[in-house]
Structures are given as structure tokens and as C-alpha cells.
Design a protein around this motif. Structure first.
Motif, mmCIF file in Angstrom:
data_model
loop_
_atom_site.group_PDB
_atom_site.id
_atom_site.type_symbol
_atom_site.label_atom_id
_atom_site.label_comp_id
_atom_site.label_asym_id
_atom_site.label_seq_id
_atom_site.Cartn_x
_atom_site.Cartn_y
_atom_site.Cartn_z
ATOM 1 N N ASP A 67 0.870 -1.170 0.000
ATOM 2 C CA ASP A 67 0.000 0.000 0.000
ATOM 3 C C ASP A 67 0.907 1.220 0.000
ATOM 4 O OD1 ASP A 67 -1.752 2.071 0.375
ATOM 5 O OD2 ASP A 67 -2.666 1.255 2.195
ATOM 6 N N PRO A 68 1.010 1.938 -1.131
ATOM 7 C CA PRO A 68 1.943 3.070 -1.184
ATOM 8 C C PRO A 68 1.623 4.154 -0.163
ATOM 9 C CG PRO A 68 0.586 2.994 -3.157
ATOM 10 C CD PRO A 68 0.310 1.744 -2.393
ATOM 11 N N ALA A 69 0.395 4.176 0.351
ATOM 12 C CA ALA A 69 0.047 5.169 1.368
ATOM 13 C C ALA A 69 0.668 4.820 2.719
ATOM 14 C CB ALA A 69 -1.467 5.275 1.505
ATOM 15 N N LYS A 70 1.086 3.554 2.891
ATOM 16 C CA LYS A 70 1.666 3.122 4.156
ATOM 17 C C LYS A 70 3.180 2.926 4.077
ATOM 18 C CE LYS A 70 -2.537 0.922 5.747
ATOM 19 N NZ LYS A 70 -3.189 -0.323 6.095
ATOM 20 N N PHE A 71 3.728 2.851 2.869
ATOM 21 C CA PHE A 71 5.166 2.675 2.704
ATOM 22 C C PHE A 71 5.840 4.034 2.749
ATOM 23 C CE2 PHE A 71 4.354 -1.577 1.789
ATOM 24 C CZ PHE A 71 5.538 -2.262 1.638
ATOM 25 N N PRO A 72 6.891 4.180 3.554
ATOM 26 C CA PRO A 72 7.561 5.476 3.624
ATOM 27 C C PRO A 72 8.490 5.699 2.441
ATOM 28 C CG PRO A 72 8.628 3.928 5.089
ATOM 29 C CD PRO A 72 7.440 3.212 4.500
#
Length: 107
Positions: free
Chosen positions: A51-56
Motif C-alpha cells: 500500500d503506497p500510502a503506508k510505505f515510507p
């Protein structure tokens, strides 16, 4: 700014790219190289895990996307850099490397 980049989600920089990939129904194979000082482990992630929203977008991270004959790089260090190389010879090299990595990761 760099100190805060670890808290900035990857989607902040790559949101339009991911939306276009989904709209065009492009399949993603996702590998994560992790380690303390150098990438020591490689694992394959499923789309459910990614989930790119959760990956820094952490400092020093590099994302590589291989789409047909195009190779995309997104680098996060002192500034954000995006690069697209559209050359069949270069993409063949990356296809070979990604196939090799997948075998090593147990894909």
C-alpha cells in the motif's frame, strides 16, 4: 526536510503513477530489499501487502518499475528524482535481473 522524509508516505510522491498503473491494469511484481547498511534480504510482496500510502519514502530508498520496454526509477535522497529509460536493451537487462531476483526470493 530529510529527517521528516521517513514519515512521508510513498504515495505522496508517486500517487499519479500508481493510479495510472491501476487504470491500465498493469500487473505489479513487488520486491523489497532490506537490511541495516546494505540490502541483505530480498522478499517478494503481494499486491495486498503493498500500500503506497503506508510505505515510507525513506531517505536513500530507490524504487524501480519495469513496464514493457520502459524502466522507471524513483530515488529519494537529498531530493526526489524520477527517471524514465525507454530502451529495449535496458529493459531486457532489468527483466533478466527481476526474474533472477524472483527465483532467489522464492517466487
Amino acid at each position: 526536510f530529510e529527517e521528516r522524509m521517513g514519515d512521508t508516505p510513498l504515495s505522496h510522491y508517486m500517487e499519479e503513477f500508481y493510479e495510472e498503473i491501476q487504470q491500465r491494469h498493469v500487473d505489479l511484481e513487488i520486491f523489497e530489499a532490506s537490511g541495516t547498511l546494505i540490502p541483505e534480504r530480498i522478499s517478494k510482496l503481494s499486491l495486498r501487502e503493498f500500500d503506497p500510502a503506508k510505505f515510507p519514502a525513506s531517505r536513500g530508498a530507490t524504487n524501480i518499475f519495469l513496464v514493457g520496454h520502459a524502466v522507471y526509477f524513483a530515488l529519494y535522497k537529498h531530493s526526489q528524482i524520477g527517471l524514465k529509460i525507454q530502451q529495449s536493451e535496458m529493459s531486457q537487462i532489468f527483466h533478466f535481473l527481476f526474474d533472477f531476483v524472483e527465483r532467489k526470493a522464492g517466487g
